[in-house]
Design a protein around this motif. Structure first.
Motif, PDB file in Angstrom:
ATOM      1  N   VAL A  61     -10.663   8.170 -11.587  1.00  0.00           N
ATOM      2  CA  VAL A  61      -9.502   7.300 -10.774  1.00  0.00           C
ATOM      3  C   VAL A  61     -10.230   5.885 -10.642  1.00  0.00           C
ATOM      4  O   VAL A  61      -9.183   5.053 -10.744  1.00  0.00           O
ATOM      5  N   GLN A  73     -11.965   4.374 -13.076  1.00  0.00           N
ATOM      6  CA  GLN A  73     -11.694   3.473 -14.346  1.00  0.00           C
ATOM      7  C   GLN A  73     -10.418   2.968 -14.591  1.00  0.00           C
ATOM      8  O   GLN A  73     -10.223   1.995 -15.126  1.00  0.00           O
ATOM      9  N   ARG A  74      -9.321   3.594 -13.795  1.00  0.00           N
ATOM     10  CA  ARG A  74      -8.250   3.019 -13.791  1.00  0.00           C
ATOM     11  C   ARG A  74      -8.190   1.768 -13.031  1.00  0.00           C
ATOM     12  O   ARG A  74      -7.077   0.693 -13.338  1.00  0.00           O
ATOM     13  N   TYR A 110      -5.787  11.749  -8.970  1.00  0.00           N
ATOM     14  CA  TYR A 110      -5.442  11.348 -10.514  1.00  0.00           C
ATOM     15  C   TYR A 110      -4.295  11.853 -11.197  1.00  0.00           C
ATOM     16  O   TYR A 110      -3.529  11.212 -11.789  1.00  0.00           O
ATOM     17  N   LEU A 167      -1.545   9.795  -9.766  1.00  0.00           N
ATOM     18  CA  LEU A 167      -1.529   8.481 -10.519  1.00  0.00           C
ATOM     19  C   LEU A 167      -0.970   8.512 -12.012  1.00  0.00           C
ATOM     20  O   LEU A 167      -0.479   7.356 -12.367  1.00  0.00           O
ATOM     21  N   THR A 168      -0.951   9.592 -12.602  1.00  0.00           N
ATOM     22  CA  THR A 168      -0.804   9.430 -13.967  1.00  0.00           C
ATOM     23  C   THR A 168       0.632  10.554 -14.153  1.00  0.00           C
ATOM     24  O   THR A 168       0.836  10.614 -15.323  1.00  0.00           O
TER      25      THR A 168
END
Length: 412
Positions: A153, A155-156, A197, A200-201
């Protein structure tokens, strides 16, 4: 006439299992190594403090005591989880004879959600470990999974270095002493981080399944369910991912939480039985922040005459509350997606709005991992040696503020 031999196509370098494993090791290895090293440092520090004081030898084995320092890791809530793993549930509302105070009901295992003890039982059957070893193994494995999810999370938003810092912060955060104990917190954070995550994806079905599982693990999953629901509704409004997958995620997400609450209520003969048990046996209820405010206005002036006072642990909890309140606007400034905002704000509201043992708040706020993002974004500017040094010092200190203060000076 020359025979034509068939051409053999060489396998792509990335398609071989060995290559995939090496790629995964390069991608996840540093995160796991950093997190594991920090946790081990904090764990050893915690065990040293327990051994040096020796107070655990004189305490009840259910309440922070035991023959060995590591026995403490399976006390308090850990004792209840072991009972469920060994004997299952028998939901009841049993009055305490003659009780007139806050505690009017006998404690019952139905207050503890079933996913973690079920995994303990499965792990015990597969490995041959006892309930203590199985519970610890599940919690430790889940803590590494949570570190990877938090890294993914973060890293995004800030790149690989920010993801590394966020995973390190998860290892040393106040309350992190329960991450390697017979407690369900690591499992819940792992499920919540990977569910976020997945949203988010835009992997809606994965997010729905993970949120369903989180609902079988902790009641505060209602914040995750709401966050997924809001994100899915935004997706439907924007028509990004069709209709079916977001709708299925919305429908699936609450089934674990509400299914367990309904089952407990049915077995007790009272649909509100779970909440009556929490209130009557643990004095844990939603009071709109009255208890939290009482502590926040008492501790700074040295008064400890409020409900469930544990002075040293409460000072830490007050610091954690103030830190969380300071980090929230910094998180909002990053303009994160709705799933992270709704999840974090609702988790904070549920925790701070409840009557409870305030010494536990440093643990209850562990799921608020999005609050790590502003710090992680700032820490990515540090060189790797400096980052490791800062987190390493915090890890050694965490044996006291995140471990000993909870298990021996408070009630985790």
């Amino acid at each position: 006439m020359t025979a034509t031999l068939p051409r053999i196509r060489a396998a792509a370098p990335g398609s071989a299992p060995g290559a995939r494993l090496r790629a995964a090791a390069r991608r996840h290895g540093p995160v796991l190594a950093l997190f594991g090293t920090l946790k081990l440092a904090g764990f050893c520090s915690f065990m040293y403090l327990l051994s040096s004081t020796g107070d655990h030898r004189t305490r009840d084995p259910r309440f922070g005591g035991g023959t060995h320092a590591w026995d403490v890791l399976a006390t308090w809530d850990g004792w209840w989880y072991q009972q469920i793993a060994l004997h299952g549930y028998d939901p009841k509302l049993v009055p305490v004879p003659g009780a007139t105070g806050l505690i009017t009901l006998e404690g019952n295992s139905a207050a503890f959600f079933p996913l973690y003890p079920a995994l303990m039982r499965l792990t015990s059957a597969v490995t041959g470990l006892g309930s203590y070893g199985a519970g610890l193994l599940v919690a430790i494995a889940a803590s590494f999974a949570a570190a990877l999810g938090i890294h993914a999370v973060a890293q995004r938003f800030g790149g690989r270095r920010a993801g590394l810092a966020a995973a390190g912060l998860w290892a040393v955060w106040p309350g992190s002493g329960v991450e390697w104990a017979v407690y369900s917190d690591s499992l819940y954070v792992a499920l919540a981080a990977w569910a976020a995550y997945a949203v988010l994806t835009r992997r809606w079905l994965t997010a729905g399944v993970l949120t369903f599982a989180a609902g079988l693990n902790r009641p505060t999953a209602v914040a995750l369910i709401a966050a997924l629901g809001v994100a899915a509704l935004f997706s439907l409004r924007r028509r990004e991912d069709g209709v079916l997958r977001p709708v299925l995620a919305i429908a699936m997400a609450p089934l674990g939480l509400f299914g367990y609450l309904l089952w407990v209520g049915d077995r007790m003969g009272d649909l509100g039985g779970y909440f009556k048990l929490q209130s009557g046996a643990w004095a844990h209820s939603f009071d709109y922040g009255k208890q939290t405010w009482d502590v926040l206005t008492s501790v700074p002036v040295g008064k400890f005459d409020y409900l469930f006072a544990f002075p040293f642990a409460d000072v830490i909890s007050v610091g954690v509350i103030l830190l969380a309140c300071a980090l929230l606007p910094l998180l909002l400034r990053l303009r994160p997606p709705a799933v992270l905002v709704v999840y974090t704000v609702l988790t904070l509201a549920l925790v701070l709005g409840s009557q409870q043992i305030v010494a536990n708040i440093s643990r209850y706020l562990l799921p608020c991992f999005p609050l790590f993002l502003p710090l992680a974004a700032a820490m990515r500017r540090l060189s790797l040696p400096v980052l490791c040094t800062v987190l390493g010092i915090a890890a050694l200190a965490s044996g006291s503020y995140a471990g000993y203060a909870l298990f021996e000076l408070g009630v985790p």
